[in-house]
Design a protein around this motif. Structure first.
Motif, PDB file in Angstrom:
ATOM      1  N   THR A 181     -35.420  -0.189  20.920  1.00 41.25           N
ATOM      2  CA  THR A 181     -36.282  -0.895  21.863  1.00 41.25           C
ATOM      3  C   THR A 181     -35.741  -0.717  23.272  1.00 41.25           C
ATOM      4  O   THR A 181     -34.659  -0.159  23.465  1.00 41.25           O
ATOM      5  N   GLY A 182     -36.451  -1.208  24.275  1.00 40.10           N
ATOM      6  CA  GLY A 182     -35.951  -1.183  25.638  1.00 40.10           C
ATOM      7  C   GLY A 182     -34.953  -2.299  25.880  1.00 40.10           C
ATOM      8  O   GLY A 182     -34.770  -3.195  25.049  1.00 40.10           O
ATOM      9  N   LEU A 183     -34.319  -2.257  27.035  1.00 45.54           N
ATOM     10  CA  LEU A 183     -33.292  -3.240  27.373  1.00 45.54           C
ATOM     11  C   LEU A 183     -33.861  -4.650  27.431  1.00 45.54           C
ATOM     12  O   LEU A 183     -33.261  -5.598  26.912  1.00 45.54           O
ATOM     13  N   SER A 184     -35.023  -4.812  28.058  1.00 44.73           N
ATOM     14  CA  SER A 184     -35.601  -6.151  28.197  1.00 44.73           C
ATOM     15  C   SER A 184     -35.927  -6.764  26.841  1.00 44.73           C
ATOM     16  O   SER A 184     -35.659  -7.945  26.594  1.00 44.73           O
ATOM     17  N   THR A 185     -36.516  -5.958  25.956  1.00 50.51           N
ATOM     18  CA  THR A 185     -36.839  -6.449  24.613  1.00 50.51           C
ATOM     19  C   THR A 185     -35.579  -6.824  23.860  1.00 50.51           C
ATOM     20  O   THR A 185     -35.518  -7.856  23.191  1.00 50.51           O
ATOM     21  N   TYR A 186     -34.557  -5.969  23.972  1.00 48.65           N
ATOM     22  CA  TYR A 186     -33.290  -6.261  23.297  1.00 48.65           C
ATOM     23  C   TYR A 186     -32.670  -7.552  23.823  1.00 48.65           C
ATOM     24  O   TYR A 186     -32.180  -8.376  23.056  1.00 48.65           O
ATOM     25  N   GLU A 187     -32.704  -7.748  25.137  1.00 48.52           N
ATOM     26  CA  GLU A 187     -32.147  -8.965  25.713  1.00 48.52           C
ATOM     27  C   GLU A 187     -32.870 -10.200  25.189  1.00 48.52           C
ATOM     28  O   GLU A 187     -32.241 -11.212  24.851  1.00 48.52           O
ATOM     29  N   LYS A 188     -34.193 -10.128  25.104  1.00 44.59           N
ATOM     30  CA  LYS A 188     -34.974 -11.260  24.585  1.00 44.59           C
ATOM     31  C   LYS A 188     -34.602 -11.551  23.130  1.00 44.59           C
ATOM     32  O   LYS A 188     -34.434 -12.708  22.733  1.00 44.59           O
ATOM     33  N   ASN A 189     -34.477 -10.500  22.328  1.00 45.52           N
ATOM     34  CA  ASN A 189     -34.130 -10.688  20.916  1.00 45.52           C
ATOM     35  C   ASN A 189     -32.721 -11.231  20.750  1.00 45.52           C
ATOM     36  O   ASN A 189     -32.450 -12.061  19.869  1.00 45.52           O
ATOM     37  N   LEU A 190     -31.796 -10.776  21.603  1.00 45.18           N
ATOM     38  CA  LEU A 190     -30.428 -11.257  21.541  1.00 45.18           C
ATOM     39  C   LEU A 190     -30.357 -12.732  21.950  1.00 45.18           C
ATOM     40  O   LEU A 190     -29.601 -13.517  21.377  1.00 45.18           O
ATOM     41  N   THR A 191     -31.169 -13.102  22.934  1.00 46.22           N
ATOM     42  CA  THR A 191     -31.221 -14.494  23.365  1.00 46.22           C
ATOM     43  C   THR A 191     -31.757 -15.388  22.248  1.00 46.22           C
ATOM     44  O   THR A 191     -31.249 -16.494  22.013  1.00 46.22           O
ATOM     45  N   LYS A 192     -32.779 -14.896  21.540  1.00 49.99           N
ATOM     46  CA  LYS A 192     -33.325 -15.654  20.406  1.00 49.99           C
ATOM     47  C   LYS A 192     -32.273 -15.808  19.305  1.00 49.99           C
ATOM     48  O   LYS A 192     -32.144 -16.879  18.702  1.00 49.99           O
ATOM     49  N   LEU A 193     -31.550 -14.725  19.040  1.00 52.00           N
ATOM     50  CA  LEU A 193     -30.499 -14.782  18.023  1.00 52.00           C
ATOM     51  C   LEU A 193     -29.445 -15.806  18.396  1.00 52.00           C
ATOM     52  O   LEU A 193     -28.996 -16.591  17.545  1.00 52.00           O
ATOM     53  N   LYS A 194     -29.055 -15.823  19.649  1.00 54.87           N
ATOM     54  CA  LYS A 194     -28.053 -16.782  20.112  1.00 54.87           C
ATOM     55  C   LYS A 194     -28.525 -18.213  19.881  1.00 54.87           C
ATOM     56  O   LYS A 194     -27.761 -19.068  19.401  1.00 54.87           O
ATOM     57  N   ALA A 195     -29.801 -18.480  20.206  1.00 54.34           N
ATOM     58  CA  ALA A 195     -30.341 -19.835  20.050  1.00 54.34           C
ATOM     59  C   ALA A 195     -30.411 -20.238  18.586  1.00 54.34           C
ATOM     60  O   ALA A 195     -30.086 -21.372  18.215  1.00 54.34           O
ATOM     61  N   LYS A 196     -30.823 -19.329  17.725  1.00 48.28           N
ATOM     62  CA  LYS A 196     -31.003 -19.647  16.308  1.00 48.28           C
ATOM     63  C   LYS A 196     -29.677 -19.831  15.573  1.00 48.28           C
ATOM     64  O   LYS A 196     -29.618 -20.556  14.570  1.00 48.28           O
ATOM     65  N   THR A 197     -28.631 -19.166  16.068  1.00 44.91           N
ATOM     66  CA  THR A 197     -27.339 -19.252  15.370  1.00 44.91           C
ATOM     67  C   THR A 197     -26.340 -20.149  16.101  1.00 44.91           C
ATOM     68  O   THR A 197     -25.190 -20.246  15.670  1.00 44.91           O
ATOM     69  N   ALA A 198     -26.776 -20.801  17.180  1.00 48.06           N
ATOM     70  CA  ALA A 198     -25.868 -21.630  17.978  1.00 48.06           C
ATOM     71  C   ALA A 198     -25.176 -22.690  17.126  1.00 48.06           C
ATOM     72  O   ALA A 198     -25.816 -23.415  16.359  1.00 48.06           O
ATOM     73  N   GLY A 199     -23.845 -22.754  17.220  1.00 46.60           N
ATOM     74  CA  GLY A 199     -23.069 -23.751  16.495  1.00 46.60           C
ATOM     75  C   GLY A 199     -22.893 -23.476  15.017  1.00 46.60           C
ATOM     76  O   GLY A 199     -22.311 -24.296  14.302  1.00 46.60           O
ATOM     77  N   LYS A 200     -23.348 -22.303  14.553  1.00 48.97           N
ATOM     78  CA  LYS A 200     -23.305 -22.013  13.114  1.00 48.97           C
ATOM     79  C   LYS A 200     -22.216 -21.012  12.734  1.00 48.97           C
ATOM     80  O   LYS A 200     -22.001 -20.767  11.540  1.00 48.97           O
ATOM     81  N   PHE A 201     -21.545 -20.407  13.710  1.00 52.86           N
ATOM     82  CA  PHE A 201     -20.484 -19.450  13.363  1.00 52.86           C
ATOM     83  C   PHE A 201     -19.349 -19.517  14.378  1.00 52.86           C
ATOM     84  O   PHE A 201     -19.548 -19.864  15.545  1.00 52.86           O
ATOM     85  N   ASP A 202     -18.172 -19.170  13.883  1.00 48.52           N
ATOM     86  CA  ASP A 202     -16.971 -19.196  14.708  1.00 48.52           C
ATOM     87  C   ASP A 202     -16.340 -17.818  14.880  1.00 48.52           C
ATOM     88  O   ASP A 202     -15.445 -17.633  15.696  1.00 48.52           O
ATOM     89  N   ARG A 203     -16.785 -16.852  14.079  1.00 52.36           N
ATOM     90  CA  ARG A 203     -16.222 -15.514  14.171  1.00 52.36           C
ATOM     91  C   ARG A 203     -17.293 -14.491  13.831  1.00 52.36           C
ATOM     92  O   ARG A 203     -18.318 -14.806  13.227  1.00 52.36           O
ATOM     93  N   VAL A 204     -17.022 -13.254  14.224  1.00 50.53           N
ATOM     94  CA  VAL A 204     -17.975 -12.157  14.051  1.00 50.53           C
ATOM     95  C   VAL A 204     -17.282 -10.987  13.361  1.00 50.53           C
ATOM     96  O   VAL A 204     -16.143 -10.643  13.696  1.00 50.53           O
ATOM     97  N   TYR A 205     -17.983 -10.389  12.394  1.00 48.96           N
ATOM     98  CA  TYR A 205     -17.503  -9.156  11.779  1.00 48.96           C
ATOM     99  C   TYR A 205     -18.370  -8.004  12.287  1.00 48.96           C
ATOM    100  O   TYR A 205     -19.602  -8.078  12.258  1.00 48.96           O
ATOM    101  N   LEU A 206     -17.721  -6.925  12.738  1.00 49.85           N
ATOM    102  CA  LEU A 206     -18.434  -5.751  13.231  1.00 49.85           C
ATOM    103  C   LEU A 206     -18.381  -4.623  12.205  1.00 49.85           C
ATOM    104  O   LEU A 206     -17.615  -4.662  11.246  1.00 49.85           O
ATOM    105  N   SER A 207     -19.193  -3.594  12.450  1.00 51.47           N
ATOM    106  CA  SER A 207     -19.254  -2.464  11.527  1.00 51.47           C
ATOM    107  C   SER A 207     -18.428  -1.268  11.991  1.00 51.47           C
ATOM    108  O   SER A 207     -18.283  -0.291  11.266  1.00 51.47           O
ATOM    109  N   HIS A 208     -17.924  -1.329  13.213  1.00 49.69           N
ATOM    110  CA  HIS A 208     -17.103  -0.256  13.763  1.00 49.69           C
ATOM    111  C   HIS A 208     -15.957  -0.870  14.560  1.00 49.69           C
ATOM    112  O   HIS A 208     -15.992  -2.049  14.904  1.00 49.69           O
ATOM    113  N   GLY A 209     -14.971  -0.053  14.850  1.00 51.56           N
ATOM    114  CA  GLY A 209     -13.869  -0.550  15.649  1.00 51.56           C
ATOM    115  C   GLY A 209     -12.587  -0.687  14.859  1.00 51.56           C
ATOM    116  O   GLY A 209     -12.449  -0.140  13.757  1.00 51.56           O
ATOM    117  N   PRO A 210     -11.624  -1.432  15.388  1.00 50.62           N
ATOM    118  CA  PRO A 210     -10.296  -1.519  14.778  1.00 50.62           C
ATOM    119  C   PRO A 210     -10.229  -2.350  13.504  1.00 50.62           C
ATOM    120  O   PRO A 210      -9.186  -2.406  12.867  1.00 50.62           O
TER     121      PRO A 210
END
Length: 388
Positions: A181-210
């Motif tokens: 998607t474009g940047l604006s759409t992604y930002e909107k979706n990320l903002t929605k994700l933040k609101a829906k998961t607020a206060g529900k997690f303390d850590r994040v697991y990623l699929s790449h990296g160390p």
């Protein structure tokens, strides 16, 4: 022979590492287990998972990319958003998988019989926002976050207060391809994700990296990185669609959807005015669709390029090792890099087909005529006017 290895993240979660460093997560409940992502389909992941748990296993795919979904056909029950069927179909091709794995230092260890046969996703079950998978004492909730792909999802392990983001939010979240998607759409979706998961997690697991746990503020940090630009200028930043855009008809479609414009690139390389070398232009004109591949550069970033002899040698594991390094890029390690990117790019500029890295777009195989910028602009405008 392809080998996997793993480490315990918590009582219920095990992180599994694939051949190219991709990370998968086995989440175990009292009744069954869920495997989040399945890597590139090299080596029997199912056999390895069966050494980790005796419970029946279902597979939950964060999205359909080559490094996340290609081991899924080994398993009986697989869930993936149907919105990613299209990209799964593209990435399931054996040559695509080989080209991805060719960037791994361990690629030479992979035998033909190590590749898991990958079929169409017809037998996969759809997965949508709001789905909850109860494993027995542990549950996984699904949250849509289109951006990297249109079917990308994040997964919340509720009892562990942990969010698995796949590639929906990490350093590998690129938005430059035709299926993003474009940047604006992604930002909107990320903002929605933040609101829906607020206060529900303390850590994040990623699929790449160390391979470590990340704090819950990761999502906020990504959003904070986007916000200053909008706040500084007091208005939304115009969004231009880039990556795989090839025609005036697509320009019209994207602008109808709200984009300010698009970026054309590859079709303008094959113009008289472009300062690319004649050799570069000819390589582009000679290319077929199957000559375009996604490569991992020595600095770790993906990009599309023509399968020049250099790339074919990297894929085959026959590219000579780097004998001299000027340390021009801090992120490049000459001990593990499959080739020197500086020399490869200079070779491409000079039209050296044998040793050059020729970056291009997704539709490079459709560029077959040398033209002028005016001719290209006239054609784009005509495609715009005649688009349905």
């Amino acid at each position: 022979m392809v080998e996997f290895f793993s480490e315990k993240c918590s009582e219920h979660v095990t992180r599994i590492y694939g051949l190219a460093g991709e990370q998968m997560y086995l989440v175990e409940g009292t009744q069954k287990a869920a495997l989040v992502d399945t890597g590139s389909g090299a080596g029997s992941l199912r056999q390895y998972v069966e050494t980790l748990t005796e419970r029946p296993v279902i597979v939950l795919l964060t999205h359909g990319h080559v490094d996340h979904a290609m081991g899924a056909p080994e398993f009986d029950t697989v869930y993936m958003s149907r919105k990613d069927d299209y990209i799964y179909m593209q990435h399931r091709e054996l040559e695509v998988r080989k080209r991805f794995l060719s960037q791994s230092p361990k690629f030479a260890e992979v035998a033909e019989e190590d590749y898991i046969p990958v079929t169409a996703p017809d037998g996969f079950l759809d997965m949508e926002e709001g789905d909850v998978f109860d494993l027995g004492g542990v549950s996984i909730g699904i949250y849509a976050c289109a951006g990297h792909t249109r079917g990308s999802v994040c997964m919340l392990i509720r009892e562990e207060r942990t969010l698995i983001t796949g590639d929906a939010c990490n350093a590998f979240t690129f938005l430059f391809d035709a299926y993003s998607t474009g940047l604006s759409t992604y930002e909107k979706n990320l903002t929605k994700l933040k609101a829906k998961t607020a206060g529900k997690f303390d850590r994040v697991y990623l699929s790449h990296g160390p391979g470590r746990d990340y704090p819950a503020v990761l999502l906020e940090e990504v959003l904070e990185a986007l916000a200053p630009f909008r706040e500084k200028y007091g208005r939304d930043i115009p969004v231009f669609v880039a990556g795989g855009v090839k025609s005036g008809a697509e320009l019209r479609r994207y602008m109808d959807q709200g984009a300010a414009g698009v970026q054309f690139a590859t079709r303008f390389i094959a113009t008289e005015e472009c300062d690319a070398s004649p050799g570069y232009k000819q390589a582009l004109l000679d290319a077929e669709a199957e000559d375009v591949t996604i490569v991992q550069s020595p600095v770790g970033m993906p990009g599309r390029a023509l399968r020049s002899p250099l790339i074919r040698r990297v894929e085959a594991g026959t590219q000579p090792k780097i004998t001299r390094c000027d340390r021009c890029l801090a992120a490049c390690d000459c001990k593990t890099a499959p080739y020197c990117i500086s020399k490869a790019l200079i070779a491409a500029v000079e039209g050296d087909w044998e040793n050059g890295l020729f970056f291009c777009g997704a539709n490079a195989g459709e560029v077959n005529t040398l033209s002028t910028v005016k001719e290209q602009m006239d054609q784009i405008l005509n495609e715009w006017r005649t688009a349905p």
